[in-house]
Motif scaffolding. Structure first.
Motif, PDB file in Angstrom:
ATOM      1  N   ASP A 182      -2.229   7.587  -5.532  1.00 33.77           N
ATOM      2  CA  ASP A 182      -2.087   6.128  -5.602  1.00 33.77           C
ATOM      3  C   ASP A 182      -0.611   5.754  -5.764  1.00 33.77           C
ATOM      4  O   ASP A 182       0.070   6.286  -6.656  1.00 33.77           O
ATOM      5  N   SER A 219       1.544   3.308  -7.260  1.00 38.80           N
ATOM      6  CA  SER A 219       1.271   2.373  -8.345  1.00 38.80           C
ATOM      7  C   SER A 219       1.743   0.956  -8.005  1.00 38.80           C
ATOM      8  O   SER A 219       2.907   0.735  -7.639  1.00 38.80           O
ATOM      9  N   GLY A 220       0.799   0.004  -8.126  1.00 34.26           N
ATOM     10  CA  GLY A 220       1.140  -1.396  -7.941  1.00 34.26           C
ATOM     11  C   GLY A 220       1.594  -1.771  -6.542  1.00 34.26           C
ATOM     12  O   GLY A 220       2.163  -2.853  -6.355  1.00 34.26           O
ATOM     13  N   SER A 221       1.374  -0.914  -5.569  1.00 33.18           N
ATOM     14  CA  SER A 221       1.853  -1.159  -4.197  1.00 33.18           C
ATOM     15  C   SER A 221       3.342  -1.493  -4.199  1.00 33.18           C
ATOM     16  O   SER A 221       3.820  -2.315  -3.410  1.00 33.18           O
ATOM     17  N   ASN A 222       4.072  -0.830  -5.078  1.00 38.06           N
ATOM     18  CA  ASN A 222       5.504  -1.080  -5.252  1.00 38.06           C
ATOM     19  C   ASN A 222       6.285  -0.468  -4.099  1.00 38.06           C
ATOM     20  O   ASN A 222       6.223   0.738  -3.868  1.00 38.06           O
ATOM     21  N   TYR A 268      -5.288   7.942  -9.830  1.00 38.59           N
ATOM     22  CA  TYR A 268      -5.964   6.711 -10.249  1.00 38.59           C
ATOM     23  C   TYR A 268      -7.392   6.736  -9.703  1.00 38.59           C
ATOM     24  O   TYR A 268      -7.651   7.331  -8.661  1.00 38.59           O
ATOM     25  N   ASN A 303      -2.921   0.907  -1.017  1.00 39.56           N
ATOM     26  CA  ASN A 303      -1.949   1.744  -1.720  1.00 39.56           C
ATOM     27  C   ASN A 303      -2.494   3.142  -1.992  1.00 39.56           C
ATOM     28  O   ASN A 303      -1.779   4.008  -2.478  1.00 39.56           O
ATOM     29  N   THR A 350       2.874  -0.024   1.795  1.00 39.16           N
ATOM     30  CA  THR A 350       4.309  -0.324   1.687  1.00 39.16           C
ATOM     31  C   THR A 350       5.157   0.263   2.805  1.00 39.16           C
ATOM     32  O   THR A 350       6.292  -0.185   3.005  1.00 39.16           O
TER      33      THR A 350
END
Length: 320
Positions: free
Chosen positions: A200, A202-205, A215, A222, A241
């Motif tokens: 994962d 994280s947070g689609s950062n 996760y 993501n 992303t």
């Protein structure tokens, strides 16, 4: 109606809970609340030449197995297929099925039909009780779901540039590559074979250095990754992303180095193994992708580690 081979979630008709392989003790099969997308509740149901079936968990790669052939014998998850891992699945009406231990009148039974998480699953002489009836909710085809289905191998593509020579491994000059690993290029969910959790971002950062973690399965973008052929391996690009699975810019690979999403530093990964679990080697190094301590907790660290052939270093690649 005959059950066709495929990946299913198996639901008890009385309790509404699911046939679940415990994350804490991989030998345990019990009833548990619905967890959509969790490999612990997904089972490869394969019809054999004698028309019996095997039930193999997608996450643990263990087979459902009867520990005995008498009333009350536990149904467990075993890491080898045996005679007691073969089942006859028979229509019980209203889209319900009995699951018989092959060659017996013993069926899979949820203890007292209880809906509490952790309820034991045993075999018992067949009655008309609803706790002995199961619904098979199909998730996907086996052949179309895992990356061993090579019908989806992409055709010719435009040459891809060689990745830069930062700390991500596999660096070097400028030519295009057409790497082909044990699994073909394409888009996948990547799940750890030990924990069942997903790789994962994280947070689609989309920032360089964004954390890549373990996760629970959400099936968000993501958690989807594109395997793109390079020279020594695949570049693994996040769908949400467009960033790649790699190390932080300027960081050198070592045991314990954390994996991140990056625009500027693109690693290549040599994918080896089978659909039972793939190992992702950072090209040009002795390190592999590792779920730290095999943790099933959300936010678990994803790092490099020396290959030790443990399940927390094996990954299931499932077509998205």
């Amino acid at each position: 109606m005959t059950i066709r081979s495929g990946v299913y979630r198996i639901k008890n008709s009385k309790s509404g809970t699911y046939f679940d392989n415990s994350e804490k003790n991989r030998e345990v099969i019990h009833g548990w609340d619905s967890r959509p997308g969790s490999g612990n509740q997904e089972w490869e149901v394969r019809q054999q030449n004698d028309n019996s079936y095997t039930l193999r968990n997608v996450s643990s790669r263990r087979w459902a197995h009867a520990s005995g052939n008498r009333d009350g014998s536990r149904v467990k998850a075993e890491d080898t297929e045996r005679e007691a891992s073969h089942w006859d699945i028979c229509d019980a009406g209203d889209n319900n099925y009995h699951i018989y231990l092959k060659g017996t009148r013993e069926v899979i039974d949820l203890d007292m039909g209880k809906d509490e998480n952790g309820t034991s699953i045993n075999i018992w002489g067949k009655t008309d009780a609803r706790q002995q009836k199961w619904k098979f909710d199909k998730v996907r085809d086996i052949d179309g779901g895992h990356c061993d289905d090579r019908r989806d191998v992409p055709g010719p593509q435009q040459p891809l540039p060689q990745p830069g020579g930062g700390g991500g491994g596999g660096g070097g000059g400028g030519g295009a590559g057409r790497y082909q690993g044990a699994c073909p290029a394409g888009r996948y969910w990547i799940r750890n074979a030990h924990s069942g959790t997903a790789l994962d971002l994280s947070g689609s950062n989309s920032n360089d250095g964004a954390a890549v973690i373990g996760y629970q399965v959400t099936q968000g973008n993501n958690q989807q990754w594109e395997l793109e052929p390079g020279v020594q391996g695949y570049r693994i690009r996040n769908i949400a992303t467009g960033t790649h699975l790699s190390l932080r810019s300027g960081e050198r690979p070592d045991a314990g180095t954390l994996l991140t999403g990056n625009n500027s530093n693109t690693a290549e990964w040599d994918v080896q193994g089978t659909q039972d679990g793939y190992t992702l080697h950072l090209a040009g190094t002795n390190f592999v992708l590792d779920l730290a301590q095999g943790s099933a907790e959300n936010g678990a660290k994803i790092c490099l580690w020396t290959n030790n052939n443990q399940n927390n270093q094996r990954w299931l690649l499932i077509r998205a």
